[in-house]
Design an enzyme around this catalytic site. Structure first.
Site, short mmCIF file in Angstrom:
data_model
loop_
_atom_site.label_atom_id
_atom_site.label_comp_id
_atom_site.label_asym_id
_atom_site.label_seq_id
_atom_site.Cartn_x
_atom_site.Cartn_y
_atom_site.Cartn_z
CB ALA A 1 -34.82 -16.95 91.17
CG HIS A 2 -28.67 -19.67 90.62
ND1 HIS A 2 -28.88 -20.96 90.20
CD2 HIS A 2 -27.39 -19.61 91.05
CE1 HIS A 2 -27.77 -21.65 90.37
NE2 HIS A 2 -26.84 -20.85 90.88
CE LYS A 3 -25.87 -13.49 94.71
NZ LYS A 3 -25.70 -12.13 95.29
CG ASP B 1 -21.05 -6.56 98.41
OD1 ASP B 1 -21.54 -6.72 97.28
OD2 ASP B 1 -20.16 -5.72 98.64
CG PHE C 1 -21.61 -15.32 87.80
CD1 PHE C 1 -21.56 -16.40 88.65
CD2 PHE C 1 -21.58 -14.04 88.35
CE1 PHE C 1 -21.49 -16.22 90.03
CE2 PHE C 1 -21.52 -13.85 89.72
CZ PHE C 1 -21.47 -14.95 90.56
CE1 TYR D 1 -13.63 -8.72 86.85
CE2 TYR D 1 -15.30 -9.01 88.54
CZ TYR D 1 -14.60 -8.19 87.69
OH TYR D 1 -14.85 -6.84 87.66
CE LYS E 1 -18.32 -19.85 91.22
NZ LYS E 1 -18.97 -18.77 90.48
P1 ITT Z 1 -26.78 -8.79 93.75
O1 ITT Z 1 -27.91 -8.17 93.01
O2 ITT Z 1 -27.19 -10.04 94.48
O3 ITT Z 1 -26.01 -7.81 94.63
P2 ITT Z 1 -24.30 -8.85 92.19
O4 ITT Z 1 -24.07 -9.11 90.74
O5 ITT Z 1 -23.92 -7.50 92.73
O6 ITT Z 1 -25.79 -9.26 92.56
P3 ITT Z 1 -22.42 -10.00 94.11
O7 ITT Z 1 -22.54 -8.83 95.01
O8 ITT Z 1 -22.54 -11.35 94.71
O9 ITT Z 1 -23.52 -9.98 92.94
O10 ITT Z 1 -21.04 -9.93 93.34
C1 ITT Z 1 -20.52 -8.72 92.82
C2 ITT Z 1 -19.66 -9.00 91.60
O11 ITT Z 1 -18.51 -9.76 91.97
C3 ITT Z 1 -20.38 -9.83 90.53
O12 ITT Z 1 -21.10 -9.01 89.64
C4 ITT Z 1 -19.19 -10.53 89.84
O13 ITT Z 1 -18.60 -9.68 88.88
C5 ITT Z 1 -18.19 -10.73 90.99
N1 ITT Z 1 -18.38 -12.08 91.56
C6 ITT Z 1 -18.98 -12.39 92.74
N2 ITT Z 1 -19.01 -13.71 92.93
C7 ITT Z 1 -18.43 -14.27 91.83
C8 ITT Z 1 -18.17 -15.59 91.41
O14 ITT Z 1 -18.54 -16.65 92.13
N3 ITT Z 1 -17.56 -15.78 90.24
C9 ITT Z 1 -17.18 -14.75 89.48
N4 ITT Z 1 -17.41 -13.47 89.78
C10 ITT Z 1 -18.02 -13.22 90.95
#
Ligand code: ITT
Length: 191
Positions: A11-13, A69, A148, A150, A171
């Site tokens: 929901a945040h995204k 992604d 969140f 890394y 950010k």
């Molecule tokens: P979805 O359900 O939307 O796919 P997700 O957790 O897989 O959620 P992403 O594909 O956007 O989200 O990102 C994959 C991973 O990459 C995420 O779990 C983080 O570990 C890392 N990541 C992505 N964007 C980040 C950010 O802005 N800061 C820190 N880590 C990030």
């Protein structure tokens, strides 16, 4: 008014993207279209994974949609964790995922890395991609508690705080995701 489905249930995204895109498009989540499916993410690039999400929705529902992604690419680790960022250690436990990165990086001198987001959009029978990335450095121990993933070990170039030491506003003004979403929004405004 045109409707677009965002292949996420975060929901945040969704809110963040709706705010940037404005009122010309109504953005719906997977929940809004009653899709509870676990959409496959089996690609080896961000593009492939993002496109898998939109292909799935186009094939199953015939809807205009977009999906994203993202992940972290570290040069000294040959681009890892990359598309495996969410489960680098084999689980979604981010403590373990960060520990594994720090362990593999050790005292490596080259600490350059980047966060990347790729958005796949399917609109008017056309496929488009929008990319955002931000370069930075991996530090040797965690700093900060916000954000969140890394964020505690990544300092973007030109800054001295990690993403986890920045406010959400700070950010979001520079992040890979904000850059990619900004490009998507600019494109949608021409439609
Ligand atoms: P979805 O359900 O939307 O796919 P997700 O957790 O897989 O959620 P992403 O594909 O956007 O989200 O990102 C994959 C991973 O990459 C995420 O779990 C983080 O570990 C890392 N990541 C992505 N964007 C980040 C950010 O802005 N800061 C820190 N880590 C990030």
């Amino acid at each position: 008014m045109l409707e677009l489905v965002f292949a996420t249930n975060n929901a945040h995204k969704l809110e963040e993207v709706q705010a940037i895109v404005g009122e010309a498009f109504v953005i719906k989540s997977l929940n809004d279209i009653d899709c509870q499916d676990d959409i496959p993410e089996t690609g080896v690039t961000f593009e492939e994974n993002a496109k898998q999400k939109t292909d799935y929705l186009v094939n199953k529902y015939g809807l205009y949609c977009f999906g994203d992604d993202s992940g972290l690419e570290i040069d000294a680790l040959n681009g890892e964790p990359g598309v495996y960022s969410a489960r680098y250690s084999g689980s979604r436990d981010m403590e373990k995922n960060i520990d594994l990165v720090l362990e593999r990086m050790g005292d490596h001198a080259n600490r350059t890395a980047r966060f990347k987001t790729v958005i796949s959009l399917y609109l008017n029978e056309q496929q488009h991609f929008f990319e955002g990335s931000i370069e930075g450095q991996i530090i040797k121990e965690r700093r900060g508690i916000d954000g969140f993933g890394y964020d505690p070990i990544f300092i973007p170039d030109g800054h001295d705080k990690t993403f986890a030491e920045m406010s959400a506003e700070e950010k979001n003004a520079i992040s890979h995701r904000a850059i990619a979403v900004g490009k998507l929004a600019d494109y949608l405004k021409t439609k």
